[in-house]
Design an enzyme around this catalytic site. Structure first.
Site, PDB file in Angstrom:
ATOM      1  N   THR A  12       0.807  -1.215   0.000  1.00 16.89           N
ATOM      2  CA  THR A  12       0.000   0.000   0.000  1.00 16.89           C
ATOM      3  C   THR A  12       0.839   1.263   0.000  1.00 16.89           C
ATOM      4  O   THR A  12       0.472   2.261  -0.627  1.00 16.89           O
ATOM      5  CB  THR A  12      -0.934   0.002   1.236  1.00 16.89           C
ATOM      6  OG1 THR A  12      -1.795  -1.131   1.167  1.00 16.89           O
ATOM      7  CG2 THR A  12      -1.771   1.267   1.304  1.00 16.89           C
ATOM      8  N   THR A  83       1.213  -4.782   4.364  1.00 15.84           N
ATOM      9  CA  THR A  83       0.989  -5.149   5.761  1.00 15.84           C
ATOM     10  C   THR A  83       0.371  -6.525   5.957  1.00 15.84           C
ATOM     11  O   THR A  83       0.496  -7.116   7.031  1.00 15.84           O
ATOM     12  CB  THR A  83       0.072  -4.111   6.442  1.00 15.84           C
ATOM     13  OG1 THR A  83      -1.195  -4.085   5.774  1.00 15.84           O
ATOM     14  CG2 THR A  83       0.700  -2.723   6.394  1.00 15.84           C
TER      15      THR A  83
END
Length: 286
Positions: A12, A83
């Site tokens: 991200t 993540t």
């Protein structure tokens, strides 16, 4: 001049909005690093091609990172990473690079760079840690520096998404390890899960982490014990860990857990499932 290596795998932190949602984009991380670069610091950025969503990360990617770290001569290394599988990569690098003499800092974000979220702060913190000289493998996230060997992603949305469970790590000389092609998985026991279903899963594996109940209990099913015993006998390594986040296993506490140890399962103690999986994978790669 302090030299920092940045391995940008994807995630991200380096994405932009596209027609179908967030997507990787070239130059985003490089531009941010140029803005936060410290005087007297040289930053070399190596970008995975193609960039990888963390859902796709696996042993092949860990080996690429390990090779780059092992060959690098500088102050520290930053690994930008999505993540969702950060806990797996944290455990992989912490164990494979045990004894490393420089900081290896994992860094990601819940929101991309240039969107007013957490990415800039996480990246700046990672750079500070990489320049700080404290050896080991770390995660820089949400204003905190966490040991990467026992990461738990406990929230899917909040900026403070991670915590770290302490893992035992004996002091060893630095000797980077690599991952071989093996079939491993994390299996979770649940009420009503049949022994034949467990047998079918174990039949495809070289090793498994078995998430059991509480301090180390399983269903009182002699067929399940036989399944576990047979898998171990054919060479399938089975390492038991608790489904609880903290506390670990205590063999001998409950009769309902005795079958695990009679069958030859290993005691993962307080290991996270990710750390136990990596330990098995590296053992089977020697």
């Amino acid at each position: 001049m302090a030299k920092i290596l940045v391995l940008h795998t994807g995630g991200t932190i380096g994405m932009v909005s596209g027609p179908d949602g967030l997507m990787p984009a070239a130059g985003i991380v490089e531009g941010a690093l140029e803005r936060i670069k410290r005087n007297g610091t040289e930053i070399e950025v190596r970008t995975f091609e193609p960039l990888v969503d963390s859902a796709e990360i696996g042993p092949r990617h860990w080996n690429i990172i390990i090779d780059a770290v092992a060959a690098f001569e500088g102050a520290g290394v930053i690994v930008t990473h999505g993540t969702d599988t950060m806990s797996f990569s944290g455990a992989a690098l912490a164990q494979a690079l045990a004894g490393i003499g420089v900081p290896i800092v994992l860094c990601g974000a819940m929101h991309p760079l240039n969107t007013g979220g957490d990415a800039e702060g996480n990246l700046a913190l990672a750079l500070d840690i990489a320049l700080g000289g404290r050896p080991g493998v770390w995660l820089a996230f949400a204003g905190r520096v966490l040991p990467a060997g026992g990461l738990v992603k406990h929230h899917s949305q909040q900026a403070d998404a991670f915590r770290s469970i302490q893992q035992s790590q004996p002091a060893v000389p630095f000797r980077p390890l690599r991952f071989q092609d093996r079939q491993l998985a994390i299996l979770t026991l649940s009420p009503g899960l049949s022994a034949p279903a467990v047998a079918a899963m174990l039949a495809e594996l070289d090793g498994a982490v078995l998430r059991v109940f509480g301090a180390g209990t399983i269903m009182s099913d002699p067929v399940l014990e036989s399944v576990l015993r047979a898998a171990v006998a054919r060479g399938c390594r089975i390492r038991a860990v608790s489904q609880c986040e903290s506390g670990g296993l205590l063999p001998g506490s409950y009769a309902a857990g005795a079958a695990l140890w009679r069958a030859g399962c290993e005691n993962g103690g307080e290991e996270t499932p990710e750390a136990a999986l990596i330990r098995l994978w590296l053992d089977l790669s020697r």
